[in-house]
Design an enzyme around this catalytic site. Structure first.
Site, PDB file in Angstrom:
ATOM      1  N   ARG A 174       0.861  -1.180   0.000  1.00 60.01           N
ATOM      2  CA  ARG A 174       0.000   0.000   0.000  1.00 60.01           C
ATOM      3  C   ARG A 174       0.895   1.227   0.000  1.00 60.01           C
ATOM      4  O   ARG A 174       2.103   1.125   0.268  1.00 60.01           O
ATOM      5  CB  ARG A 174      -0.899   0.000   1.247  1.00 60.01           C
ATOM      6  CG  ARG A 174      -1.934  -1.095   1.216  1.00 60.01           C
ATOM      7  CD  ARG A 174      -2.747  -1.146   2.510  1.00 60.01           C
ATOM      8  NE  ARG A 174      -3.598  -2.323   2.516  1.00 60.01           N
ATOM      9  CZ  ARG A 174      -3.864  -3.054   3.599  1.00 60.01           C
ATOM     10  NH1 ARG A 174      -3.334  -2.724   4.757  1.00 60.01           N
ATOM     11  NH2 ARG A 174      -4.652  -4.095   3.502  1.00 60.01           N
ATOM     12  N   ARG A 267     -11.008   3.083   5.705  1.00 60.21           N
ATOM     13  CA  ARG A 267      -9.540   2.983   5.627  1.00 60.21           C
ATOM     14  C   ARG A 267      -9.074   3.353   4.219  1.00 60.21           C
ATOM     15  O   ARG A 267      -7.988   3.886   4.037  1.00 60.21           O
ATOM     16  CB  ARG A 267      -9.081   1.574   6.020  1.00 60.21           C
ATOM     17  CG  ARG A 267      -7.567   1.456   6.152  1.00 60.21           C
ATOM     18  CD  ARG A 267      -7.126   0.139   6.753  1.00 60.21           C
ATOM     19  NE  ARG A 267      -7.340  -0.973   5.828  1.00 60.21           N
ATOM     20  CZ  ARG A 267      -7.065  -2.243   6.111  1.00 60.21           C
ATOM     21  NH1 ARG A 267      -6.572  -2.557   7.298  1.00 60.21           N
ATOM     22  NH2 ARG A 267      -7.287  -3.194   5.228  1.00 60.21           N
ATOM     23  N   ARG A 278     -12.976  -9.423   1.247  1.00 60.01           N
ATOM     24  CA  ARG A 278     -12.576  -9.412   2.671  1.00 60.01           C
ATOM     25  C   ARG A 278     -13.792  -9.556   3.574  1.00 60.01           C
ATOM     26  O   ARG A 278     -13.734 -10.226   4.613  1.00 60.01           O
ATOM     27  CB  ARG A 278     -11.781  -8.128   2.990  1.00 60.01           C
ATOM     28  CG  ARG A 278     -10.360  -8.206   2.442  1.00 60.01           C
ATOM     29  CD  ARG A 278      -9.546  -6.949   2.650  1.00 60.01           C
ATOM     30  NE  ARG A 278      -8.225  -7.134   2.027  1.00 60.01           N
ATOM     31  CZ  ARG A 278      -7.059  -7.082   2.663  1.00 60.01           C
ATOM     32  NH1 ARG A 278      -7.003  -6.805   3.940  1.00 60.01           N
ATOM     33  NH2 ARG A 278      -5.925  -7.296   2.021  1.00 60.01           N
TER      34      ARG A 278
END
Ligand SMILES: Nc1ncnc2c1ncn2[C@@H]1O[C@H](COP(=O)(O)OP(=O)(O)OP(=O)(O)O)[C@@H](O)[C@H]1O
Ligand SMILES: Nc1nc2c(ncn2[C@@H]2O[C@H](COP(=O)(O)O)[C@@H](O)[C@H]2O)c(=O)[nH]1
Length: 403
Positions: A174, A267, A278
């Site tokens: 990320r 997020r 997820r």
């Protein structure tokens, strides 16, 4: 240790000649049933590590075994002592204090398993570490529940007490993630090869990528005298539970599924497709995590501060203000053994005798290495070694000094 007979020290040097094999850049030979293990002694200057060969006395064959684990670096001289018929203790002379004890496993459970699965002769190195390490902490829970946030708080408040196990992953980094800090970002083929070579404590396919904890990742934290924290999924936690690593297992739950989704979205690190994946996986993880058998503690992360306080409480950290690391491995306190020395095994104690010519280089002449409480071993470190110096006088031994 109590008072020893007057001739003890002199007798020790003589006995040593018949018992253990000392060396100066040479080879030691250790007999284990019908095999003789030839350790070190190569004249090849390019060999930077201690090599092993096996003489099978039943066939007369000289075998070069598959060697698992990190090999110890060459040294000026080493001694070898057989422990419990399944591992050979190597005491390296002239090496740094944290590098002087190694164990070559020749017939432990791990080696027998590897020999069977690899269908070849196998030995495994494990580095000897003095003292104990506190149990690692495994933290699991669905993606977005706040594991990383809680761990970051713990590491910030107790920087010298905890160390993070840096996992390997095949997922892309990320934006703010750093290689070697948040993860070891790696190619699938490289990671699969390392898994095949037995370098991983656990691994799992998580949300479409491969994640895993290398044995080294956990051991480097323990070597620093810190308590290791693993942030891994439920499959990984199950594997660690089944492994030889004794740990504390904590599962983090969200207050609700909607809140989990909200956190994951806010997020802002995943695509919509990844978020959906997820969340689907979260359902199964929540079921498995709460169904018993794996986790010792379950915490609900509703209010962050309240959950963090609960985490500290169950780790016994309430009221503790910043701590310094445990000094069990503090190098400055340890002894530097001379290259020429001899060893003698008496029950679970190895007496290390520094030879007269080298005495002035060593601060003491006689050391005792207690191996009665060994823990762990290959594929990780061997812990629980206890080394202390014994003050010697012409007619006996007087007292001991813990190192
Ligand atoms: N108690 C809480 N209340 C509200 N927001 C929280 C709370 N705990 C964490 N968060 C936020 O939720 C988001 C997800 O947290 P975090 O990244 O720590 O989750 P994670 O469990 O480590 O996820 P992953 O498994 O995907 O790495 C972050 O933006 C974090 O700031
Ligand atoms: N089994 C393992 N799971 C791991 C490991 N490292 C991280 N994880 C878990 O993966 C998911 C996703 O993490 P993310 O960083 O991509 O958001 C999360 O549940 C982690 O706990 C590991 O080494 N082994």
């Amino acid at each position: 240790m109590g008072e020893a007979p007057a001739l003890f020290v002199d007798l020790l040097s003589e006995y040593t000649n018949g018992f253990a094999l000392k060396s100066k850049g040479s080879q030691t030979t250790t007999i284990v049933s019908d095999k003789t293990y030839l350790i070190g002694g190569t004249d090849n200057e390019s060999t930077s590590t201690i090599e092993v060969q096996i003489l099978d006395r039943s066939t007369g064959q000289l075998i070069v075994p598959k060697v698992l684990g990190t090999k110890p670096k060459q040294c000026k001289g080493h001694s070898a002592v057989l422990l419990n018929e399944d591992r050979i203790l190597i005491v390296k002379g002239g090496s740094s204090p944290d590098d002087c004890t190694w164990l070559l496993e020749v017939d432990t459970k791990f080696v027998r398993q590897q020999r069977e699965s690899l269908e070849t002769e196998v030995v495994a190195w494990s580095k000897g570490i003095r003292g104990e390490a506190e149990k690692p902490i495994v933290i699991s829970g669905p993606s977005g529940v706040g594991k990383g946030t809680l761990i970051a708080k713990l590491m910030k408040e107790f920087p010298s007490m905890f160390g993070f196990s840096v996992s390997h992953t095949t997922r892309a980094p990320r934006e703010k993630e750093k290689d070697g800090v948040h993860y070891h970002f790696t190619d699938r083929s490289v990671m699969e090869k390392a898994i095949k070579d037995g370098k991983f404590l656990e691994f799992a396919a998580v949300h479409g990528n491969l994640y895993g904890t290398s044995i080294e990742a956990v051991e480097v934290v323990a070597d620093e005298g810190k308590r290791c924290i693993l942030d891994i999924d439920v499959q990984g936690a199950r594997s660690v539970r089944a492994s030889t690593l004794e740990a504390i297992f904590i599962f983090i739950c969200p207050p609700s599924f909607d809140e989990l989704e909200k956190r994951l979205r806010e997020r802002g690190t995943e695509t919509e497709e990844q978020i959906q994946k997820r969340l689907r996986n979260a359902k199964a993880e929540l079921e498995q995590g709460q169904s018993g058998g794996i986790f010792d503690h379950i915490l609900v992360n509703d209010d962050l501060e309240a959950c963090y306080e609960s985490l500290k409480k169950l780790l016994g950290l309430e009221g503790i203000v910043r701590t310094t690391p445990k000094s069990s491995n503090a190098v400055s306190e340890l002894v530097d053994l001379p290259a020429v020395h001899s060893v003698l095994k008496i029950d679970q104690k190895i007496l290390i005798n520094c030879r007269p010519a080298e005495v002035e280089k060593a601060s003491k002449q006689l050391f005792v290495l207690d191996v009665s409480a060994l823990k762990g071993g290959a594929p990780g470190r061997t812990r629980g070694l206890n080394l202390y110096a014994v003050n010697t006088f012409a007619n006996g031994i007087d007292g001991k000094k813990q190192l």
